[in-house]
Design a protein around this motif. Structure first.
Motif, PDB file in Angstrom:
ATOM      1  N   LYS A  50      91.296  56.652 -21.098  1.00  0.00           N
ATOM      2  CA  LYS A  50      90.363  57.421 -21.920  1.00  0.00           C
ATOM      3  C   LYS A  50      89.194  56.526 -22.307  1.00  0.00           C
ATOM      4  CE  LYS A  50      90.559  57.897 -26.248  1.00  0.00           C
ATOM      5  NZ  LYS A  50      90.771  58.270 -27.661  1.00  0.00           N
ATOM      6  N   ASP A  51      88.043  57.153 -22.597  1.00  0.00           N
ATOM      7  CA  ASP A  51      86.906  56.364 -23.067  1.00  0.00           C
ATOM      8  C   ASP A  51      86.703  56.612 -24.562  1.00  0.00           C
ATOM      9  OD1 ASP A  51      85.466  58.778 -23.396  1.00  0.00           O
ATOM     10  OD2 ASP A  51      84.522  58.609 -21.440  1.00  0.00           O
ATOM     11  N   LYS A  52      85.669  56.002 -25.117  1.00  0.00           N
ATOM     12  CA  LYS A  52      85.445  56.071 -26.556  1.00  0.00           C
ATOM     13  C   LYS A  52      85.037  57.460 -27.031  1.00  0.00           C
ATOM     14  CE  LYS A  52      84.208  51.180 -26.926  1.00  0.00           C
ATOM     15  NZ  LYS A  52      83.157  50.190 -27.276  1.00  0.00           N
ATOM     16  N   LYS A  53      84.613  58.303 -26.109  1.00  0.00           N
ATOM     17  CA  LYS A  53      84.216  59.669 -26.466  1.00  0.00           C
ATOM     18  C   LYS A  53      85.309  60.686 -26.154  1.00  0.00           C
ATOM     19  CE  LYS A  53      79.224  58.931 -26.037  1.00  0.00           C
ATOM     20  NZ  LYS A  53      77.955  59.418 -25.427  1.00  0.00           N
ATOM     21  N   ASN A  54      86.542  60.189 -26.064  1.00  0.00           N
ATOM     22  CA  ASN A  54      87.716  61.054 -25.842  1.00  0.00           C
ATOM     23  C   ASN A  54      87.615  61.848 -24.543  1.00  0.00           C
ATOM     24  OD1 ASN A  54      89.136  60.360 -28.258  1.00  0.00           O
ATOM     25  ND2 ASN A  54      87.748  61.682 -29.410  1.00  0.00           N
ATOM     26  N   ARG A  55      87.144  61.191 -23.496  1.00  0.00           N
ATOM     27  CA  ARG A  55      87.152  61.773 -22.160  1.00  0.00           C
ATOM     28  C   ARG A  55      88.220  61.037 -21.360  1.00  0.00           C
ATOM     29  NH1 ARG A  55      80.657  61.256 -21.802  1.00  0.00           N
ATOM     30  NH2 ARG A  55      81.358  59.110 -22.138  1.00  0.00           N
ATOM     31  N   TYR A  56      88.952  61.781 -20.552  1.00  0.00           N
ATOM     32  CA  TYR A  56      90.152  61.238 -19.926  1.00  0.00           C
ATOM     33  C   TYR A  56      90.031  61.147 -18.403  1.00  0.00           C
ATOM     34  CZ  TYR A  56      92.445  61.592 -24.451  1.00  0.00           C
ATOM     35  OH  TYR A  56      92.772  61.439 -25.771  1.00  0.00           O
ATOM     36  N   TYR A  57      90.769  60.186 -17.837  1.00  0.00           N
ATOM     37  CA  TYR A  57      90.703  59.894 -16.406  1.00  0.00           C
ATOM     38  C   TYR A  57      92.093  59.564 -15.870  1.00  0.00           C
ATOM     39  CZ  TYR A  57      85.973  58.733 -18.091  1.00  0.00           C
ATOM     40  OH  TYR A  57      84.746  58.748 -18.721  1.00  0.00           O
ATOM     41  N   ILE A  58      92.390  60.044 -14.665  1.00  0.00           N
ATOM     42  CA  ILE A  58      93.549  59.569 -13.909  1.00  0.00           C
ATOM     43  C   ILE A  58      93.002  58.748 -12.753  1.00  0.00           C
ATOM     44  CG2 ILE A  58      95.464  60.187 -12.389  1.00  0.00           C
ATOM     45  CD1 ILE A  58      95.831  62.730 -13.991  1.00  0.00           C
ATOM     46  N   ASP A  68      90.189  46.607 -11.791  1.00  0.00           N
ATOM     47  CA  ASP A  68      89.626  45.862 -12.924  1.00  0.00           C
ATOM     48  C   ASP A  68      89.050  46.861 -13.917  1.00  0.00           C
ATOM     49  OD1 ASP A  68      87.830  44.395 -14.646  1.00  0.00           O
ATOM     50  OD2 ASP A  68      87.908  42.743 -13.191  1.00  0.00           O
ATOM     51  N   MET A  69      89.666  46.949 -15.083  1.00  0.00           N
ATOM     52  CA  MET A  69      89.264  47.956 -16.077  1.00  0.00           C
ATOM     53  C   MET A  69      87.827  47.753 -16.540  1.00  0.00           C
ATOM     54  SD  MET A  69      92.015  49.955 -16.963  1.00  0.00           S
ATOM     55  CE  MET A  69      92.156  50.196 -18.731  1.00  0.00           C
ATOM     56  N   LYS A  70      87.401  46.502 -16.695  1.00  0.00           N
ATOM     57  CA  LYS A  70      86.039  46.220 -17.154  1.00  0.00           C
ATOM     58  C   LYS A  70      85.018  46.650 -16.110  1.00  0.00           C
ATOM     59  CE  LYS A  70      87.192  42.359 -20.232  1.00  0.00           C
ATOM     60  NZ  LYS A  70      86.973  40.916 -20.534  1.00  0.00           N
ATOM     61  N   VAL A  71      85.323  46.330 -14.854  1.00  0.00           N
ATOM     62  CA  VAL A  71      84.417  46.706 -13.768  1.00  0.00           C
ATOM     63  C   VAL A  71      84.352  48.217 -13.630  1.00  0.00           C
ATOM     64  CG1 VAL A  71      84.046  46.611 -11.279  1.00  0.00           C
ATOM     65  CG2 VAL A  71      84.747  44.550 -12.507  1.00  0.00           C
ATOM     66  N   LEU A  72      85.513  48.866 -13.685  1.00  0.00           N
ATOM     67  CA  LEU A  72      85.551  50.323 -13.580  1.00  0.00           C
ATOM     68  C   LEU A  72      84.757  50.964 -14.711  1.00  0.00           C
ATOM     69  CD1 LEU A  72      86.654  52.879 -12.227  1.00  0.00           C
ATOM     70  CD2 LEU A  72      88.695  52.665 -13.671  1.00  0.00           C
ATOM     71  N   SER A  73      84.892  50.414 -15.909  1.00  0.00           N
ATOM     72  CA  SER A  73      84.161  50.934 -17.057  1.00  0.00           C
ATOM     73  C   SER A  73      82.655  50.837 -16.853  1.00  0.00           C
ATOM     74  CB  SER A  73      84.568  50.178 -18.324  1.00  0.00           C
ATOM     75  OG  SER A  73      83.905  50.692 -19.457  1.00  0.00           O
ATOM     76  N   GLN A  74      82.201  49.697 -16.317  1.00  0.00           N
ATOM     77  CA  GLN A  74      80.774  49.517 -16.047  1.00  0.00           C
ATOM     78  C   GLN A  74      80.289  50.489 -14.974  1.00  0.00           C
ATOM     79  OE1 GLN A  74      81.027  45.015 -15.592  1.00  0.00           O
ATOM     80  NE2 GLN A  74      79.014  45.212 -16.536  1.00  0.00           N
ATOM     81  N   ARG A  75      81.081  50.671 -13.943  1.00  0.00           N
ATOM     82  CA  ARG A  75      80.681  51.572 -12.855  1.00  0.00           C
ATOM     83  C   ARG A  75      80.622  53.029 -13.317  1.00  0.00           C
ATOM     84  NH1 ARG A  75      84.355  50.592  -7.798  1.00  0.00           N
ATOM     85  NH2 ARG A  75      82.841  52.042  -6.904  1.00  0.00           N
ATOM     86  N   LEU A  76      81.378  53.351 -14.363  1.00  0.00           N
ATOM     87  CA  LEU A  76      81.329  54.694 -14.947  1.00  0.00           C
ATOM     88  C   LEU A  76      80.170  54.837 -15.940  1.00  0.00           C
ATOM     89  CD1 LEU A  76      85.153  55.224 -15.571  1.00  0.00           C
ATOM     90  CD2 LEU A  76      83.737  56.603 -14.028  1.00  0.00           C
ATOM     91  N   GLY A  77      79.511  53.716 -16.216  1.00  0.00           N
ATOM     92  CA  GLY A  77      78.393  53.743 -17.162  1.00  0.00           C
ATOM     93  C   GLY A  77      78.832  53.686 -18.606  1.00  0.00           C
ATOM     94  N   LEU A  78      80.018  53.110 -18.844  1.00  0.00           N
ATOM     95  CA  LEU A  78      80.589  53.082 -20.191  1.00  0.00           C
ATOM     96  C   LEU A  78      80.582  51.695 -20.817  1.00  0.00           C
ATOM     97  CD1 LEU A  78      83.718  55.297 -19.392  1.00  0.00           C
ATOM     98  CD2 LEU A  78      81.521  56.056 -20.325  1.00  0.00           C
ATOM     99  N   GLY A  79      79.933  50.739 -20.169  1.00  0.00           N
ATOM    100  CA  GLY A  79      79.959  49.371 -20.681  1.00  0.00           C
ATOM    101  C   GLY A  79      81.223  48.650 -20.239  1.00  0.00           C
ATOM    102  N   LYS A  80      81.353  47.391 -20.629  1.00  0.00           N
ATOM    103  CA  LYS A  80      82.492  46.594 -20.175  1.00  0.00           C
ATOM    104  C   LYS A  80      83.813  47.019 -20.804  1.00  0.00           C
ATOM    105  CE  LYS A  80      80.014  42.351 -18.931  1.00  0.00           C
ATOM    106  NZ  LYS A  80      79.915  40.888 -19.157  1.00  0.00           N
ATOM    107  N   GLY A  81      83.779  47.469 -22.033  1.00  0.00           N
ATOM    108  CA  GLY A  81      85.023  47.840 -22.721  1.00  0.00           C
ATOM    109  C   GLY A  81      85.091  49.306 -23.069  1.00  0.00           C
ATOM    110  N   GLY A  82      84.545  50.138 -22.207  1.00  0.00           N
ATOM    111  CA  GLY A  82      84.431  51.558 -22.541  1.00  0.00           C
ATOM    112  C   GLY A  82      85.664  52.396 -22.283  1.00  0.00           C
ATOM    113  N   ILE A  83      86.626  51.870 -21.496  1.00  0.00           N
ATOM    114  CA  ILE A  83      87.843  52.636 -21.221  1.00  0.00           C
ATOM    115  C   ILE A  83      89.068  51.817 -21.588  1.00  0.00           C
ATOM    116  CG2 ILE A  83      86.896  54.118 -19.421  1.00  0.00           C
ATOM    117  CD1 ILE A  83      88.069  52.217 -17.353  1.00  0.00           C
ATOM    118  N   ARG A  84      90.132  52.507 -21.877  1.00  0.00           N
ATOM    119  CA  ARG A  84      91.391  51.873 -22.240  1.00  0.00           C
ATOM    120  C   ARG A  84      92.531  52.797 -21.821  1.00  0.00           C
ATOM    121  NH1 ARG A  84      90.084  51.966 -28.509  1.00  0.00           N
ATOM    122  NH2 ARG A  84      88.071  51.517 -27.551  1.00  0.00           N
ATOM    123  N   MET A  85      93.770  52.332 -21.983  1.00  0.00           N
ATOM    124  CA  MET A  85      94.907  53.193 -21.686  1.00  0.00           C
ATOM    125  C   MET A  85      94.935  54.354 -22.677  1.00  0.00           C
ATOM    126  SD  MET A  85      96.093  51.731 -19.054  1.00  0.00           S
ATOM    127  CE  MET A  85      97.449  52.879 -18.841  1.00  0.00           C
TER     128      MET A  85
END
Length: 308
Positions: A50-58, A68-85
């Motif tokens: 999920k990202d900080k705006k409560n949007r979810y991903y599988i 790499d969660m940080k890289v994936l977050s950047q590629r989604l346009g969410l910054g380095k720490g934009g997604i988490r479990m």
């Protein structure tokens, strides 16, 4: 919850070639590999994020793919720490599965309509791929053509991406995030469980779910004087809830059966009738509900007026 038998029912309806393997419940790829040979297909690991705006991903990937969660977050346009479990409560609320059962097939549920599904591009190079069909005591092997056909039948596009490219993605004015188009447009608010959030078990390791702040229910409260009676609300609930819908059918059917016959044998037959048909009717009702949603969603998107 969408029972895994529904997945196989869809396979059969669409004539998708697959192999089914039953085994004890497993929580890791290592455990799954004890019961399903790699010769049957490529095993997968699945992350629910999920990202900080409560949007979810599988994110569904090959076991040897480094996500790499940080890289994936950047590629989604969410910054380095934009997604988490994602928190545990989202598993039951959105995917309607338990721990260890995250799977691409979970998007069949209407509750997962706003969950983005990203598939490892390396699946395309495999003869067959192996996933859990909503339950971690069963594995299913199929090719990507079958997976694509399944997703298309529920109104989903198959999105395959290279999860290992752009170790240091450059994002700027002239180079927008390459995966930003796959960010869900809607936020989803999931009520937090009353108990402490447990760790979410991914396919390859345990990742502790970050404790989230209590949030309000996603369902808006009803305003007074909206004109709907309690009877109308109750009637609508029957058709929104497959279990209640099936219960209504069986109530009417058994009442008719009992009215036409007398004696203990008839009552025992009616009880057996209910027990044997409840699960099957519920599976069909859920399938019709999901299909109706998918068709309605597709029709709605096709009828949207073009913007000038």
């Amino acid at each position: 919850v969408c029972n895994y038998r529904i997945i196989f029912w869809i396979f059969q309806e669409l004539q998708i070639d697959y192999s089914k393997y039953e085994h004890p419940p497993v929580l890791t790829v290592e455990e799954q590999a004890k019961y399903v040979s790699s010769s049957e297909g490529a095993l997968s690991k699945n992350l629910f994020l999920k990202d900080k705006k409560n949007r979810y991903y599988i994110v569904s990937a090959m076991t040897d793919t480094k996500v790499d969660m940080k890289v994936l977050s950047q590629r989604l346009g969410l910054g380095k720490g934009g997604i988490r479990m994602a928190p545990e409560e989202a598993l039951s609320e959105l995917l309607q599965v338990s721990l260890g059962c995250v799977t691409p097939f979970a998007v069949v549920n209407e509750s997962a309509r706003d969950v983005s599904l990203l598939l490892d591009q390396k699946f395309k190079n495999q003869t067959r791929c192996i996933f859990h069909p909503l339950s971690n005591d069963v594995s299913v092997s199929l090719n990507t053509l079958g997976l694509d056909k399944f997703l298309q039948s529920i109104g989903r596009d198959s999105v395959y991406i290279d999860l290992e490219v752009n170790a240091n993605p450059v994002v700027g004015k002239d180079q927008p995030p390459d995966l930003a188009v796959y960010v869900p447009s809607n936020s989803v608010v999931v009520p937090e469980l009353p108990t402490k959030t447990a760790s979410i078990q991914t396919a390859s390791k345990n990742v502790s779910a970050e404790k989230t702040k209590p949030v309000a229910s996603a369902k808006p409260s009803k305003l007074a004087g909206n004109g709907k009676s309690a009877v109308e609300d109750s009637a609508l609930l029957v058709f929104k809830n497959p279990e209640k819908f099936v219960e209504e059918i069986l109530d009417k059917t058994t009442a008719l059966l009992l009215s036409e016959g007398k004696g203990e044998n008839v009552e025992a037959l009616a009880e057996t009738f209910r027990k044997r048909l409840t699960s099957e009717f519920t599976h069909l009702a859920v399938m019709y509900k999901n299909t109706a949603y998918s068709q309605g969603f597709y029709a709605g998107t096709q009828s949207q007026p073009k913007r000038p």
